[in-house]
Design an enzyme around this catalytic site. Structure first.
Site, mmCIF file in Angstrom:
data_model
loop_
_atom_site.group_PDB
_atom_site.id
_atom_site.type_symbol
_atom_site.label_atom_id
_atom_site.label_comp_id
_atom_site.label_asym_id
_atom_site.label_seq_id
_atom_site.Cartn_x
_atom_site.Cartn_y
_atom_site.Cartn_z
ATOM 1 C CG ASP A 1 -1.984 -1.111 1.157
ATOM 2 O OD1 ASP A 1 -1.902 -1.957 0.259
ATOM 3 O OD2 ASP A 1 -2.854 -1.157 2.053
ATOM 4 C CG ASP B 1 -6.587 0.150 1.331
ATOM 5 O OD1 ASP B 1 -6.968 -1.007 1.581
ATOM 6 O OD2 ASP B 1 -6.929 1.143 2.009
ATOM 7 C CG HIS C 1 -11.083 0.990 0.275
ATOM 8 N ND1 HIS C 1 -11.035 -0.324 0.677
ATOM 9 C CD2 HIS C 1 -10.264 1.669 1.130
ATOM 10 C CE1 HIS C 1 -10.232 -0.432 1.725
ATOM 11 N NE2 HIS C 1 -9.737 0.754 2.023
ATOM 12 C CB SER D 1 -12.839 1.213 6.251
ATOM 13 O OG SER D 1 -12.307 1.885 5.124
ATOM 14 C CG HIS E 1 -8.428 5.402 2.766
ATOM 15 N ND1 HIS E 1 -9.409 5.228 3.710
ATOM 16 C CD2 HIS E 1 -7.881 4.174 2.588
ATOM 17 C CE1 HIS E 1 -9.448 3.959 4.094
ATOM 18 N NE2 HIS E 1 -8.534 3.290 3.424
ATOM 19 C CE LYS F 1 -4.198 -4.037 1.270
ATOM 20 N NZ LYS F 1 -4.919 -3.051 2.090
ATOM 21 C CD GLU G 1 -11.320 -3.752 10.161
ATOM 22 O OE1 GLU G 1 -10.649 -4.793 10.300
ATOM 23 O OE2 GLU G 1 -11.584 -2.990 11.095
ATOM 24 C CB ALA H 1 0.031 2.078 8.128
ATOM 25 C CB CYS I 1 -2.259 -2.672 5.246
ATOM 26 S SG CYS I 1 -4.001 -2.132 5.131
HETATM 27 C C1 VGL Z 1 -4.649 0.997 5.742
HETATM 28 C C2 VGL Z 1 -6.100 2.090 7.134
HETATM 29 C C3 VGL Z 1 -7.122 1.927 6.227
HETATM 30 C C4 VGL Z 1 -3.257 0.510 5.465
HETATM 31 C C5 VGL Z 1 -5.664 0.819 4.829
HETATM 32 O O1 VGL Z 1 -2.875 0.363 4.278
HETATM 33 O O2 VGL Z 1 -2.513 0.297 6.452
HETATM 34 N N1 VGL Z 1 -4.883 1.617 6.891
HETATM 35 N N2 VGL Z 1 -6.896 1.278 5.081
HETATM 36 ZN ZN ZN Z 2 -8.275 1.270 3.491
#
Ligand code: VGL
Ligand code: ZN
Length: 177
Positions: free
Chosen positions: A8, A46, A48, A54, A65, A90, A97, A125, A129
């Site tokens: 990510d 990520d 979405h 989320s 995001h 994903k 989530e 992060a 993730c």
């Molecule tokens: C993530 C919060 C929401 C990540 C993804 O990639 O760590 N964190 N969606």
């Molecule tokens: Zn996310």
């Protein structure tokens, strides 16, 4: 056979993005170094839908995001795309989530088909993730090394990054600088 999973590293998780991870873009250079030494590189995104569960608009914990197809969802421009063999998207199911790169994706089958038995992990992060992907990789029976210097944590609560490292180590993940 080893593989590098770059988690990510997208514009929305970097400074100026919708869900910026502090210092998030600092992972780009160390990741390019790791990728240059890796025989197989997977990058997750990520990815979405606009109404993902989320998002705060849907009662979730995060600002909107990484909406699929938007500039914020693109990989950071500094990532050496020539080194990325496969991109895995994903987080596409609206009601899940989807932190882990293994959740609802072909990642496990992909690694199996390439004979991968050990993965190196980096990206964003650490406390979401990267952690979830590392734990699922262990559950899939892989040897897992997280390159901490090539990650950054969101730290919604101070110390979340350090707690993630402890959780990973307890699960048999090797965490290196
Ligand atoms: C993530 C919060 C929401 C990540 C993804 O990639 O760590 N964190 N969606
Ligand atoms: Zn996310």
């Amino acid at each position: 056979m080893r593989a590098l999973i770059v988690v990510d590293v997208q514009n929305d998780f970097c400074p100026g993005g919708a869900l910026a991870v502090p210092d998030g873009d600092a992972v780009v250079e160390p990741i390019n170094r790791l990728a240059s030494q890796s025989p197989f590189v997977v990058a997750t995104r990520d990815w979405h839908p606009p109404d993902h569960g989320s998002f705060a608009s849907q009662g979730g914990p995060w600002p909107r995001h990484c909406v699929a197809g938007t500039p914020g969802a693109e990989l950071h421009a500094g990532i050496d795309r020539g080194r990325v063999d496969v991109v895995v998207d994903k987080g596409q199911a609206p009601d899940r989530e989807g932190y882990s790169g293994f959740e609802g994706t072909e990642l496990k089958r992909l690694l199996r088909s390439r004979g991968v038995d050990a993965v190196d992990l980096a990206g964003l992060a650490l406390d979401y993730c990267v952690k979830a992907t590392a734990l699922d990789a262990r559950r899939a029976g892989l040897a897992v090394t997280v390159h901490r210097g090539a990650t950054r944590a969101v730290e919604v609560q101070p110390g979340d990054g350090e707690r993630a490292v402890e959780e990973l180590r307890a699960a048999g993940v090797e965490v290196v600088d």
